[in-house]
Scaffold this motif. Structure first.
Motif, PDB file in Angstrom:
ATOM      1  N   THR A   1       0.901  -1.210  -0.054  1.00  0.00           N
ATOM      2  CA  THR A   1       0.085  -0.087  -0.143  1.00  0.00           C
ATOM      3  C   THR A   1       1.039   1.123  -0.053  1.00  0.00           C
ATOM      4  O   THR A   1       2.028   0.906   0.137  1.00  0.00           O
ATOM      5  CB  THR A   1      -1.043   0.104   1.270  1.00  0.00           C
ATOM      6  OG1 THR A   1       0.017   0.350   2.379  1.00  0.00           O
ATOM      7  CG2 THR A   1      -1.704  -1.291   1.480  1.00  0.00           C
ATOM      8  N   SER A   2       0.231   2.322  -0.329  1.00  0.00           N
ATOM      9  CA  SER A   2       0.938   3.610  -0.269  1.00  0.00           C
ATOM     10  C   SER A   2       1.622   3.987   1.082  1.00  0.00           C
ATOM     11  O   SER A   2       2.725   4.262   1.125  1.00  0.00           O
ATOM     12  CB  SER A   2      -0.111   4.925  -0.697  1.00  0.00           C
ATOM     13  OG  SER A   2       0.560   5.966  -0.796  1.00  0.00           O
ATOM     14  N   GLN A   3       0.803   3.542   1.883  1.00  0.00           N
ATOM     15  CA  GLN A   3       1.415   3.900   3.486  1.00  0.00           C
ATOM     16  C   GLN A   3       2.339   2.872   3.902  1.00  0.00           C
ATOM     17  O   GLN A   3       3.346   3.363   4.319  1.00  0.00           O
ATOM     18  CB  GLN A   3       0.156   3.516   4.530  1.00  0.00           C
ATOM     19  CG  GLN A   3       0.688   3.990   6.065  1.00  0.00           C
ATOM     20  CD  GLN A   3       1.135   5.297   6.181  1.00  0.00           C
ATOM     21  OE1 GLN A   3       0.323   6.316   5.869  1.00  0.00           O
ATOM     22  NE2 GLN A   3       2.004   5.440   6.720  1.00  0.00           N
ATOM     23  N   GLU A   4       2.522   1.488   3.427  1.00  0.00           N
ATOM     24  CA  GLU A   4       3.689   0.866   3.390  1.00  0.00           C
ATOM     25  C   GLU A   4       5.045   1.256   3.058  1.00  0.00           C
ATOM     26  O   GLU A   4       5.945   1.213   3.549  1.00  0.00           O
ATOM     27  CB  GLU A   4       3.242  -0.562   3.235  1.00  0.00           C
ATOM     28  CG  GLU A   4       2.088  -1.623   4.093  1.00  0.00           C
ATOM     29  CD  GLU A   4       1.471  -2.611   3.337  1.00  0.00           C
ATOM     30  OE1 GLU A   4       1.266  -3.549   4.016  1.00  0.00           O
ATOM     31  OE2 GLU A   4       1.802  -2.743   2.053  1.00  0.00           O
ATOM     32  N   VAL A   5       4.729   1.642   1.564  1.00  0.00           N
ATOM     33  CA  VAL A   5       5.757   2.347   0.932  1.00  0.00           C
ATOM     34  C   VAL A   5       6.365   3.397   1.774  1.00  0.00           C
ATOM     35  O   VAL A   5       7.476   3.543   1.828  1.00  0.00           O
ATOM     36  CB  VAL A   5       5.376   2.677  -0.645  1.00  0.00           C
ATOM     37  CG1 VAL A   5       6.575   3.259  -1.164  1.00  0.00           C
ATOM     38  CG2 VAL A   5       5.144   1.461  -1.144  1.00  0.00           C
ATOM     39  N   SER A   6       5.554   4.444   2.031  1.00  0.00           N
ATOM     40  CA  SER A   6       6.140   5.576   2.802  1.00  0.00           C
ATOM     41  C   SER A   6       6.737   5.170   4.140  1.00  0.00           C
ATOM     42  O   SER A   6       7.805   5.862   4.504  1.00  0.00           O
ATOM     43  CB  SER A   6       4.758   6.377   3.247  1.00  0.00           C
ATOM     44  OG  SER A   6       4.424   7.002   1.885  1.00  0.00           O
ATOM     45  N   ASP A   7       6.149   4.332   4.870  1.00  0.00           N
ATOM     46  CA  ASP A   7       6.947   3.699   5.941  1.00  0.00           C
ATOM     47  C   ASP A   7       8.286   3.163   5.806  1.00  0.00           C
ATOM     48  O   ASP A   7       9.206   3.336   6.381  1.00  0.00           O
ATOM     49  CB  ASP A   7       5.738   2.632   6.647  1.00  0.00           C
ATOM     50  CG  ASP A   7       4.602   3.385   7.255  1.00  0.00           C
ATOM     51  OD1 ASP A   7       4.483   4.435   7.356  1.00  0.00           O
ATOM     52  OD2 ASP A   7       3.897   2.275   7.755  1.00  0.00           O
ATOM     53  N   ASN A   8       8.303   2.360   4.741  1.00  0.00           N
ATOM     54  CA  ASN A   8       9.624   1.553   4.327  1.00  0.00           C
ATOM     55  C   ASN A   8      10.684   2.812   3.881  1.00  0.00           C
ATOM     56  O   ASN A   8      11.768   2.653   4.269  1.00  0.00           O
ATOM     57  CB  ASN A   8       9.408   0.555   3.145  1.00  0.00           C
ATOM     58  CG  ASN A   8       8.579  -0.446   3.846  1.00  0.00           C
ATOM     59  OD1 ASN A   8       8.411  -0.621   5.047  1.00  0.00           O
ATOM     60  ND2 ASN A   8       8.630  -1.575   3.070  1.00  0.00           N
ATOM     61  N   LEU A   9      10.171   3.599   3.622  1.00  0.00           N
ATOM     62  CA  LEU A   9      10.861   4.728   3.070  1.00  0.00           C
ATOM     63  C   LEU A   9      11.384   5.504   3.968  1.00  0.00           C
ATOM     64  O   LEU A   9      12.712   5.884   4.182  1.00  0.00           O
ATOM     65  CB  LEU A   9      10.204   5.908   1.898  1.00  0.00           C
ATOM     66  CG  LEU A   9      10.180   5.761   0.255  1.00  0.00           C
ATOM     67  CD1 LEU A   9       9.041   6.394  -0.329  1.00  0.00           C
ATOM     68  CD2 LEU A   9      11.758   5.971  -0.212  1.00  0.00           C
ATOM     69  N   ALA A  10      10.548   5.807   4.921  1.00  0.00           N
ATOM     70  CA  ALA A  10      10.818   6.527   6.155  1.00  0.00           C
ATOM     71  C   ALA A  10      12.035   5.852   6.779  1.00  0.00           C
ATOM     72  O   ALA A  10      12.887   6.422   7.353  1.00  0.00           O
ATOM     73  CB  ALA A  10       9.625   6.887   6.944  1.00  0.00           C
ATOM     74  N   MET A  11      11.912   4.496   7.054  1.00  0.00           N
ATOM     75  CA  MET A  11      12.993   3.684   7.815  1.00  0.00           C
ATOM     76  C   MET A  11      14.282   3.667   6.939  1.00  0.00           C
ATOM     77  O   MET A  11      15.384   3.714   7.737  1.00  0.00           O
ATOM     78  CB  MET A  11      12.424   2.187   7.877  1.00  0.00           C
ATOM     79  CG  MET A  11      11.583   2.086   9.207  1.00  0.00           C
ATOM     80  SD  MET A  11      11.284   0.233   9.325  1.00  0.00           S
ATOM     81  CE  MET A  11      10.092  -0.151   8.083  1.00  0.00           C
ATOM     82  N   LEU A  12      14.252   3.510   5.959  1.00  0.00           N
ATOM     83  CA  LEU A  12      15.400   3.616   4.962  1.00  0.00           C
ATOM     84  C   LEU A  12      16.019   4.889   5.223  1.00  0.00           C
ATOM     85  O   LEU A  12      17.392   4.963   5.536  1.00  0.00           O
ATOM     86  CB  LEU A  12      15.026   3.360   3.439  1.00  0.00           C
ATOM     87  CG  LEU A  12      16.122   3.554   2.697  1.00  0.00           C
ATOM     88  CD1 LEU A  12      17.399   2.285   2.757  1.00  0.00           C
ATOM     89  CD2 LEU A  12      15.608   3.180   1.082  1.00  0.00           C
ATOM     90  N   VAL A  13      15.311   5.942   4.901  1.00  0.00           N
ATOM     91  CA  VAL A  13      16.104   7.417   5.171  1.00  0.00           C
ATOM     92  C   VAL A  13      16.612   7.584   6.477  1.00  0.00           C
ATOM     93  O   VAL A  13      17.699   8.089   6.805  1.00  0.00           O
ATOM     94  CB  VAL A  13      14.902   8.409   4.625  1.00  0.00           C
ATOM     95  CG1 VAL A  13      15.443   9.685   5.063  1.00  0.00           C
ATOM     96  CG2 VAL A  13      14.735   8.381   3.356  1.00  0.00           C
TER      97      VAL A  13
END
Length: 189
Positions: free
Chosen positions: A2-14
């Motif tokens: 989902t869009s939220q999961e992608v955003s969460d994973n991006l936040a963790m990566l960053v």
């Protein structure tokens, strides 16, 4: 995802990348790149401008525009696997899990690699394998985590393992994965 999961994973990566700040082999400061990209700013350097254009053509059928951006990246940078190639390998790793790039993108990169000498022999081999969805275990581990629901404690060791690859290959590949996640997020929104 989902869009939220992608955003969460991006936040963790960053968040992990910001604790391990590195510059890519093409002299991209990831934090500065993200600030400019996310705030829809203007890139003053040609590398940033081309990366931004690459992100806009990933899922299109415009072969000419795709070819222009691939020609810019292929073989760009130093080493046995130039930084631009490593960016593309990371991007293709995210594509293997999410389908973020178009078939035209895949066909264009394959055609360029098979018909011209745009990069090193090793870079070409890595990319030809990446097009087929074949990657090193370090790349597979991190790309799998980034396209699922990891926690930060699982993500950080995978990220650090890949960061240690080569002079800049690790950070360059991770930057490509970051680009793939940004493209995926945009596609879902």
């Amino acid at each position: 995802m989902t869009s939220q999961e992608v955003s969460d994973n991006l936040a963790m990566l960053v968040s992990v990348l910001l604790t391990e700040p590195r510059i890519t082999g093409l002299h991209i400061d990831i934090e500065s790149f993200l600030v400019t990209y996310l705030e829809k700013g203007t890139f003053v350097d040609s590398v940033g401008q081309h990366i931004e254009k690459l992100l806009t053509v990933l899922d299109t059928s415009g072969a000419a525009a795709i070819e222009t951006e691939l020609r810019y990246l292929l073989g760009r940078g130093k080493g046995l696997t130039p930084s631009g190639d490593d960016h593309l390998v990371g991007l293709l790793a995210i594509h293997a899990a999410t389908g973020v790039v178009s078939e035209t993108f895949i066909e264009t990169i394959k055609l360029l690699l098979q018909s011209e000498s745009l990069t090193t022999d090793i870079g070409k081999e890595y990319l030809l394998y990446a097009i087929q969805g074949k990657f090193s275990s370090s790349v597979v581990g991190l790309s799998s985590a980034l396209t699922q629901k990891p926690d930060i404690y699982m993500l950080k060791p995978l990220l650090l393992e890949l960061l240690d690859m080569g002079h800049s290959s690790g950070i360059d590949t991770i930057f490509g994965m970051l680009l793939g996640l940004l493209a995926r997020r945009r596609k879902l929104e």
